[in-house]
Design an enzyme around this catalytic site. Structure first.
Site, PDB file in Angstrom:
ATOM      1  N   HIS A 109      -6.486  -7.197  -4.665  1.00 12.23           N
ATOM      2  CA  HIS A 109      -5.299  -6.980  -5.484  1.00 12.23           C
ATOM      3  C   HIS A 109      -5.653  -6.253  -6.780  1.00 12.23           C
ATOM      4  O   HIS A 109      -4.881  -5.430  -7.267  1.00 12.23           O
ATOM      5  CB  HIS A 109      -4.626  -8.324  -5.791  1.00 12.23           C
TER       6      HIS A 109
ATOM      7  N   ASN B  50      -1.552  -4.519   1.093  1.00 12.29           N
ATOM      8  CA  ASN B  50      -2.604  -3.650   0.573  1.00 12.29           C
ATOM      9  C   ASN B  50      -3.498  -3.146   1.703  1.00 12.29           C
ATOM     10  O   ASN B  50      -3.779  -1.946   1.797  1.00 12.29           O
ATOM     11  CB  ASN B  50      -3.457  -4.397  -0.463  1.00 12.29           C
TER      12      ASN B  50
ATOM     13  N   GLU C 107      -3.951   0.677   3.074  1.00 12.73           N
ATOM     14  CA  GLU C 107      -5.285   1.275   3.017  1.00 12.73           C
ATOM     15  C   GLU C 107      -5.731   1.757   4.396  1.00 12.73           C
ATOM     16  O   GLU C 107      -6.352   2.815   4.531  1.00 12.73           O
ATOM     17  CB  GLU C 107      -6.270   0.269   2.430  1.00 12.73           C
TER      18      GLU C 107
ATOM     19  N   GLN D 147       3.266 -10.464   6.644  1.00  9.69           N
ATOM     20  CA  GLN D 147       2.277  -9.863   7.533  1.00  9.69           C
ATOM     21  C   GLN D 147       2.819  -9.600   8.939  1.00  9.69           C
ATOM     22  O   GLN D 147       2.412  -8.629   9.586  1.00  9.69           O
ATOM     23  CB  GLN D 147       1.029 -10.744   7.569  1.00  9.69           C
TER      24      GLN D 147
END
Length: 320
Positions: A17, A222, A226, A243
């Protein structure tokens, strides 16, 4: 009087984070905004880098109750933040600045969204350099997710059955005695012959490596972004919160991966993990889609791209 715009960013005290927050801070600074990044001392005290920050960035900390050791999965940090009003936050920053408490100054300008801020991995990039292109399976479940010992054993079985080199991040756990130790895997010797296990790594740097062929991920936002920006096909292994939605995006919208199937006991078995890894590693379509989304994602953040324009519109909307 200083009239330069100033933004306060508050982030969860985990590397996954803090790193994106540092990269976002860097973009804001380039747009003429001063940034204060605020997180818990429990994270700042564990950082290893002590180099000066870029001009315009200040990093401050406050106590979240775990100053001597962050315990992933505990949300005390968030519950305390909800009690803070704007004046309280201002006072908190002032007190932190004057308290003499240590906080680390960082340079986020590198490919790892801030770098490997905490425990360094065991030469994992050099290890990746020794592997063939698109051959390595990367496994990571982020800063917070805690897997059962049974599930960890099943992941180990699946990796071994795949017969593919792997880089697996297994965070150190904190015992009741306060000592950190890695859980002992029943097949640890076999695993070390086939792959590499590390307590942490520079995830964006790893995902950007040419040897990466597959990312087994918990689908935190995140990590999902990515993986998408890096163009790596994914095995979606969601645990909770957003999720499952992110896993659906990976499988059904972007078509850059597959989602694991959980058995009746709520465990993903080794055979299922192997099946999903093979599907992803052998799929030319998923690889093409991953590359397509990588190009698109990088276009939108360029000067004049939609992300760049939206950020400028946001700053304009709040009077900056």
């Amino acid at each position: 009087m200083d009239h330069q715009p100033h933004i306060l960013l508050v982030t969860f005290p985990g590397q996954g984070h803090i790193n994106p927050s540092l990269q976002f801070s860097k973009r804001l600074i380039k747009m003429g905004v001063k940034v204060t990044l605020l997180t818990a001392f429990s994270a700042l005290n564990r950082m290893t880098k002590t180099i000066p920050t870029p001009q315009g960035l200040t990093i401050l900390g406050f106590s979240d109750g775990y100053d001597d050791g962050f315990k992933p999965g505990r949300l005390h940090f968030f519950s305390e933040l909800t009690k803070l009003g704007s004046q309280a936050v201002t006072n908190l920053i002032t007190e932190s600045s004057n308290s003499g408490r240590p906080f680390t100054r960082l340079d986020p300008s590198n490919t790892a969204f801030g770098g490997d801020l905490f425990k360094t991995s065991r030469n994992c990039i050099e290890w990746l350099d020794s592997k063939e292109d698109s051959s390595v399976v990367y496994v990571s479940f982020g800063s917070v997710c805690e897997l059962s010992n049974n599930q960890i054993e099943e992941i180990a079985r699946g990796l071994l059955k795949s017969h593919r080199p792997f880089l697996w991040v297994i965070r150190a756990t904190t015992t009741n005695s306060g000592n950190e130790e890695e859980d002992k895997l029943s097949c640890e010797e076999e695993l070390e012959k086939q792959g590499m296990i590390v307590p942490w790594c520079s995830q964006v740097e790893v995902l950007s490596h040419s040897s990466l062929g597959c990312f087994v991920t918990h689908c935190g936002w995140n990590s999902t972004l990515e993986g998408l920006v890096s163009g790596v096909p994914m095995v979606a292994f969601p645990q909770w919160s957003d999720q499952a939605t992110n896993a659906k995006l990976i499988k059904d919208v972007w078509k850059t991966g597959v989602r694991v199937i959980v058995n009746e006991e709520g465990v993903v078995e080794g055979e299922e993990i192997e099946r999903c890894i093979e599907m992803v590693m052998e799929s030319e379509e998923m690889r093409r889609n991953a590359k397509k989304w990588r190009v698109m994602a990088r276009e939108v953040v360029k000067e004049g791209g939609s992300s760049d324009l939206n950020l400028k519109a946001f700053l304009s909307e709040i009077g900056i």
